[in-house]
Design an enzyme around this catalytic site. Structure first.
Site, PDB file in Angstrom:
ATOM      1  N   LYS A  10       0.900  -1.385   0.053  1.00 46.36           N
ATOM      2  CA  LYS A  10       0.100  -0.126   0.002  1.00 46.36           C
ATOM      3  C   LYS A  10       0.951   1.161  -0.125  1.00 46.36           C
ATOM      4  CE  LYS A  10      -3.909  -2.180  -0.137  1.00 46.36           C
ATOM      5  NZ  LYS A  10      -4.695  -1.826  -1.306  1.00 46.36           N
TER       6      LYS A  10
HETATM    7  N1  PMP Z   1      -3.629  -8.105   1.275  1.00 46.91           N
HETATM    8  C1  PMP Z   1      -3.681  -6.952   2.218  1.00 46.91           C
HETATM    9  C2  PMP Z   1      -3.134  -7.516   3.489  1.00 46.91           C
HETATM   10  C3  PMP Z   1      -3.870  -5.855   1.906  1.00 46.91           C
HETATM   11  O1  PMP Z   1      -4.313  -5.096   2.825  1.00 46.91           O
HETATM   12  C4  PMP Z   1      -5.024  -5.662   0.670  1.00 46.91           C
HETATM   13  C5  PMP Z   1      -5.624  -4.468   0.299  1.00 46.91           C
HETATM   14  N2  PMP Z   1      -6.788  -4.450   0.543  1.00 46.91           N
HETATM   15  C6  PMP Z   1      -4.682  -6.707  -0.276  1.00 46.91           C
HETATM   16  C7  PMP Z   1      -3.984  -7.952   0.007  1.00 46.91           C
HETATM   17  C8  PMP Z   1      -5.140  -6.631  -1.606  1.00 46.91           C
HETATM   18  O2  PMP Z   1      -4.639  -5.545  -2.360  1.00 46.91           O
HETATM   19  P1  PMP Z   1      -5.359  -4.820  -3.353  1.00 46.91           P
HETATM   20  O3  PMP Z   1      -6.379  -3.667  -2.496  1.00 46.91           O
HETATM   21  O4  PMP Z   1      -4.531  -4.137  -4.346  1.00 46.91           O
HETATM   22  O5  PMP Z   1      -6.457  -5.447  -4.376  1.00 46.91           O
END
Ligand code: PMP
Length: 344
Positions: free
Chosen positions: A48
């Protein structure tokens, strides 16, 4: 010796360029070669960081953010931490509206990173003025020079991964990647990375990981949001009960669902076998790889990249707590590990 100090100017310079690590033991009996993109190497310990810096710097370019401006988001998770970190260095105020379901640890962590945290009741509907969505919207409309990150509906989320994660994986695999396996929450990671990779080689297969209790897989297959698919599950950050516009469903070849229990065990297995201390969704992504291998998806020439989104330290009171695992009934589900736990 060159007498120049080799230091980064600040912590934000360390975002991205995360390592790709070959998996050895956990994939021993699988067909193909497997590599993990270890996103915990970002300074905020998750993928993130990439979206936080990109969305904030795009707003700066448009002149929306200037010193002292405010950044608002609805998250108690990794995105909140990353936004708080970027805000510190760039001199912005960071406001996070979170649900009262969020653990005290998470709220303390965000406050430690200088964020102002509004804890909003979890039991109200999304359109209730007390909900964290509405509180964030109101704060955004009332605060001059503020931006609302809105990661599920912000196209810059995908763009961040198109510009960084995608090119990094292409370069690290010397263009040999055949499959990408990645969790889908907002969908930004998988969609942006896939878009870049498919531009280089349209034959690369893109596999999204979804949770039982989430609507994404069914929506991908039918084009309809089926509310019967929605029920509570434990994995955080993966799957959703609505359709995020930050996901490009066209670019994903297939979704595969994983269970809470198997994902938790697989995360623990990655830590124990590969020495990479990973979060819950890394376990989910690796669990998907296991299932795909059993289904015969890969051949001996496959070069599979799996994204590990964050670090295990955020889950000490969850998947790395034997008590928590037992309370969920997860140890019973895996008698081998249950036995090991007793011996310890
Ligand atoms: N794994 C974790 C620990 C996350 O915080 C997130 C984000 N929501 C994701 C996977 C998935 O990533 P994305 O939001 O880019 O699909």
């Amino acid at each position: 010796m060159e007498n120049k100090i080799k230091a980064n100017n600040n912590i934000l310079e360390l975002i991205g360029k995360t390592p790709l690590v070959k998996l050895n033991k956990i994939t021993e009996n699988f067909t193909g070669d497997f590599y993990a993109k270890v996103e915990a190497f970002n300074p905020g310990h998750s993928s993130k960081d990439r979206i936080a810096i990109h969305i904030i710097e795009e707003a700066e370019k448009k002149g929306i953010l200037t010193e002292g401006s405010t950044i608002i988001e609805t998250t108690s998770g990794n995105t909140g931490f990353s936004i708080a970190m970027v805000s510190i260095i760039k001199g912005y105020k960071c406001i996070l509206a979170v649900s009262s379901k969020s653990s005290a640890d998470k709220i303390d962590m965000l406050r430690s990173m200088g964020a102002e945290v509004y804890v909003c009741p979890a039991h109200v509907s999304a359109d209730d003025p007390r909900s964290y969505y509405q509180v964030a919207k109101r704060l955004h409309s009332e605060t001059k020079n503020s931006i609302y990150i809105n990661q599920y509906f912000n196209e810059l989320n995908m763009d961040a991964h198109y510009r960084s994660t995608g090119p990094e994986i292409w370069e690290q695999t010397a263009g040999q990647i055949t499959h990408l396996v990645a969790c889908s929450g907002t969908g930004g990671t998988i969609s942006g990375t896939a878009r870049y990779l498919k531009e280089q080689n349209p034959n690369i297969k893109i596999i999204g990981v979804d949770a039982y209790g989430s609507v994404l897989k069914k929506y991908h297959e039918t084009g309809n949001l089926d509310t019967n698919e929605i029920y509570p599950y434990r994995i955080e950050g993966l799957g959703k009960n609505l359709i995020p516009s930050a996901t490009d469903f066209q670019i994903i070849d297939e979704f595969i669902k994983v269970t809470d229990a198997e994902s938790a065990h697989t995360a623990r297995e990655i830590s124990r076998t590969e020495g990479i201390f990973v979060g819950y969704t890394s376990g989910a992504a690796m669990q998907a790889v296991k299932q795909l291998d059993e289904l015969g998806t890969f051949d001996k020439d496959s070069k599979v990249v799996v994204i590990f989104p964050d670090h295990g330290s955020r889950y000490m009171s969850k998947i790395y707590s034997d008590q928590w695992m037992d309370d969920q009934g997860f140890l019973e589900a895996n008698p081998v590990e249950a036995k090991q736990e007793i011996q310890f």
